[in-house]
Write an enzyme that holds these catalytic residues in place. Structure first.
Site, PDB file in Angstrom:
ATOM      1  N   ASP A   2      -2.879  -4.845   2.661  1.00  0.00           N
ATOM      2  CA  ASP A   2      -3.101  -3.504   2.455  1.00  0.00           C
ATOM      3  C   ASP A   2      -4.290  -2.094   2.912  1.00  0.00           C
ATOM      4  O   ASP A   2      -5.279  -3.554   3.430  1.00  0.00           O
ATOM      5  CB  ASP A   2      -3.282  -3.179   0.653  1.00  0.00           C
ATOM      6  CG  ASP A   2      -3.101  -2.546   0.375  1.00  0.00           C
ATOM      7  OD1 ASP A   2      -2.162  -1.298   1.542  1.00  0.00           O
ATOM      8  OD2 ASP A   2      -3.068  -1.868  -1.098  1.00  0.00           O
ATOM      9  N   SER A  47       7.985  -5.115  -0.095  1.00  0.00           N
ATOM     10  CA  SER A  47       8.224  -4.643  -1.102  1.00  0.00           C
ATOM     11  C   SER A  47       9.009  -4.417  -1.470  1.00  0.00           C
ATOM     12  O   SER A  47       9.791  -3.297  -0.691  1.00  0.00           O
ATOM     13  CB  SER A  47       6.971  -4.500  -2.128  1.00  0.00           C
ATOM     14  OG  SER A  47       6.491  -3.252  -2.347  1.00  0.00           O
ATOM     15  N   ASN A  50       8.815  -1.279  -1.543  1.00  0.00           N
ATOM     16  CA  ASN A  50       8.747   0.123  -0.030  1.00  0.00           C
ATOM     17  C   ASN A  50       9.428   0.722   0.763  1.00  0.00           C
ATOM     18  O   ASN A  50       9.358   1.278   1.019  1.00  0.00           O
ATOM     19  CB  ASN A  50       7.640  -0.909   0.631  1.00  0.00           C
ATOM     20  CG  ASN A  50       6.452  -1.634   0.664  1.00  0.00           C
ATOM     21  OD1 ASN A  50       5.985  -2.280   1.393  1.00  0.00           O
ATOM     22  ND2 ASN A  50       5.769  -0.537   0.148  1.00  0.00           N
ATOM     23  N   ARG A  53       9.771   3.974   0.763  1.00  0.00           N
ATOM     24  CA  ARG A  53       8.755   5.014   1.760  1.00  0.00           C
ATOM     25  C   ARG A  53       9.355   6.117   3.068  1.00  0.00           C
ATOM     26  O   ARG A  53      10.687   5.172   3.105  1.00  0.00           O
ATOM     27  CB  ARG A  53       7.647   4.341   2.382  1.00  0.00           C
ATOM     28  CG  ARG A  53       6.831   3.460   2.100  1.00  0.00           C
ATOM     29  CD  ARG A  53       5.503   2.593   2.471  1.00  0.00           C
ATOM     30  NE  ARG A  53       4.934   2.157   1.593  1.00  0.00           N
ATOM     31  CZ  ARG A  53       3.711   1.353   2.141  1.00  0.00           C
ATOM     32  NH1 ARG A  53       3.072   1.402   3.160  1.00  0.00           N
ATOM     33  NH2 ARG A  53       2.626   1.686   1.699  1.00  0.00           N
ATOM     34  N   ARG A 170      -6.395  -9.642  -2.021  1.00  0.00           N
ATOM     35  CA  ARG A 170      -6.124  -7.705  -1.877  1.00  0.00           C
ATOM     36  C   ARG A 170      -7.186  -7.046  -1.160  1.00  0.00           C
ATOM     37  O   ARG A 170      -8.564  -7.129  -1.888  1.00  0.00           O
ATOM     38  CB  ARG A 170      -5.808  -7.585  -3.475  1.00  0.00           C
ATOM     39  CG  ARG A 170      -5.635  -5.642  -3.095  1.00  0.00           C
ATOM     40  CD  ARG A 170      -3.805  -5.797  -3.380  1.00  0.00           C
ATOM     41  NE  ARG A 170      -3.370  -4.840  -3.213  1.00  0.00           N
ATOM     42  CZ  ARG A 170      -2.310  -3.917  -3.853  1.00  0.00           C
ATOM     43  NH1 ARG A 170      -1.619  -4.184  -4.690  1.00  0.00           N
ATOM     44  NH2 ARG A 170      -2.130  -2.961  -2.978  1.00  0.00           N
TER      45      ARG A 170
HETATM   46  C1  FPP Z   1       0.275  -2.085   3.526  1.00  0.00           C
HETATM   47  O1  FPP Z   1      -0.147  -1.120   4.120  1.00  0.00           O
HETATM   48  C2  FPP Z   1       0.561  -2.817   4.504  1.00  0.00           C
HETATM   49  C3  FPP Z   1       2.553  -2.058   4.528  1.00  0.00           C
HETATM   50  C4  FPP Z   1       3.193  -2.083   3.094  1.00  0.00           C
HETATM   51  C5  FPP Z   1       3.504  -3.468   5.301  1.00  0.00           C
HETATM   52  C6  FPP Z   1       2.754  -4.293   6.587  1.00  0.00           C
HETATM   53  C7  FPP Z   1       4.045  -4.765   7.127  1.00  0.00           C
HETATM   54  C8  FPP Z   1       4.072  -4.338   8.594  1.00  0.00           C
HETATM   55  C9  FPP Z   1       3.110  -4.261   9.658  1.00  0.00           C
HETATM   56  C10 FPP Z   1       5.541  -5.013   9.169  1.00  0.00           C
HETATM   57  C11 FPP Z   1       5.310  -6.221   9.855  1.00  0.00           C
HETATM   58  C12 FPP Z   1       5.224  -7.307   8.943  1.00  0.00           C
HETATM   59  C13 FPP Z   1       4.704  -8.751   9.862  1.00  0.00           C
HETATM   60  C14 FPP Z   1       3.781 -10.317   9.093  1.00  0.00           C
HETATM   61  C15 FPP Z   1       4.686  -8.987  11.373  1.00  0.00           C
HETATM   62  P1  FPP Z   1      -0.369   0.782   3.567  1.00  0.00           P
HETATM   63  O2  FPP Z   1       1.135   1.703   4.126  1.00  0.00           O
HETATM   64  O3  FPP Z   1      -0.229   0.669   2.259  1.00  0.00           O
HETATM   65  O4  FPP Z   1      -2.004   1.215   3.784  1.00  0.00           O
HETATM   66  P2  FPP Z   1      -2.166   2.329   3.629  1.00  0.00           P
HETATM   67  O5  FPP Z   1      -2.200   1.528   1.277  1.00  0.00           O
HETATM   68  O6  FPP Z   1      -3.235   2.628   3.128  1.00  0.00           O
HETATM   69  O7  FPP Z   1      -1.915   3.789   2.774  1.00  0.00           O
END
Ligand code: FPP
Length: 229
Positions: A2, A47, A50, A53, A170
């Site tokens: 996160d 998730s 997600n 989004r 986390r």
């Molecule tokens: C959380 O940050 C991150 C995600 C919801 C997505 C993470 C997934 C990838 C980068 C895709 C590729 C995955 C792999 C394992 C190669 P956020 O966007 O919720 O951050 P924020 O809370 O600061 O907005």
């Protein structure tokens, strides 16, 4: 993982730039975890929630998953890391699903280290599907409700064969589990850090493991009982 979005916003960059950095960090943490002797590392990549989004962000995340697999599948093989997935990947676009399935196959014979990617994963959906599968087995006389215990039920979860997490980290200062491994986390130690995922490095991992090493894990017993045995 996160904090990618906030990492980017703090630098006046588009959110996807944060995700790109987040992906770069994955291999770094796989290596750091291996150095720490961690056998199972699970990353919550996407998730079930997600999908809500903006479509362009979902699209970009799916492309990043594809790029990660293209760039790093051979690194996983070189490091003898087995890839596993929890979550329903049948809903992923084909360009991401195909390389994922290939890497799952290509690494299936490794056993020293396992990288579990939670993709289109949600604990509630997982539990509902496990109960449905179990009910079907009862209906078709393959199982009897009076024989159901935790270890049997655990085999219906997508984590069958994967040990329960000892430590859940986390990042980014949020203090909740967000539908992650809710049943498997029953006795996990939970470490919250304000560090955003792109900045979460080997030292941060070592700090989390130090926190873990200081915990007394009683599993319902008293401290005195533990110290007697
Ligand atoms: C959380 O940050 C991150 C995600 C919801 C997505 C993470 C997934 C990838 C980068 C895709 C590729 C995955 C792999 C394992 C190669 P956020 O966007 O919720 O951050 P924020 O809370 O600061 O907005």
């Amino acid at each position: 993982m996160d904090g990618n979005g906030r990492w980017a916003r703090a630098r006046d960059l588009p959110r996807i730039e944060g995700h790109r950095q987040g992906v770069q960090n994955v291999l770094r943490i796989i290596d750091a975890a291996a150095r720490e002797g961690i056998e199972y590392l699970t990353l919550y990549a996407f998730s079930v929630e997600n999908w809500q989004r903006p479509p362009e962000e979902v699209d970009a995340l799916m492309h990043l998953l594809e790029i990660f697999l293209q760039q790093y599948a051979h690194e996983l093989i070189e490091r003898q890391v087995r890839l596993r997935v929890i979550g329903d990947i049948s809903m992923l676009p084909e360009h991401a699903r195909r390389p994922l399935e290939k890497t799952l196959q290509d690494t299936a014979h490794f056993s020293a280290h396992t990288l579990v990617l939670a993709i289109n994963y949600g604990a509630r959906a997982e539990i509902v599907r496990a109960v449905q599968d179990y009910a079907r087995d009862v209906q078709e006389s393959r199982a009897r409700p009076e024989n159901l215990d935790w270890s049997t039920l655990a085999n219906y979860l997508s984590t069958a064969g994967i040990p329960d997490p000892d430590l859940i980290i986390r990042s980014s200062g949020e203090k909740r589990l967000s539908n992650f491994l809710l049943l498997q986390a029953a006795y996990a130690e939970i470490y919250f850090t304000p560090v955003l995922w792109p900045d979460f490095d080997g030292e941060e991992l070592a700090a989390a493991i130090h926190f873990f090493s200081q915990r007394e894990r009683r599993f319902g017993k008293t401290g005195e009982q533990l110290h007697q045995s």
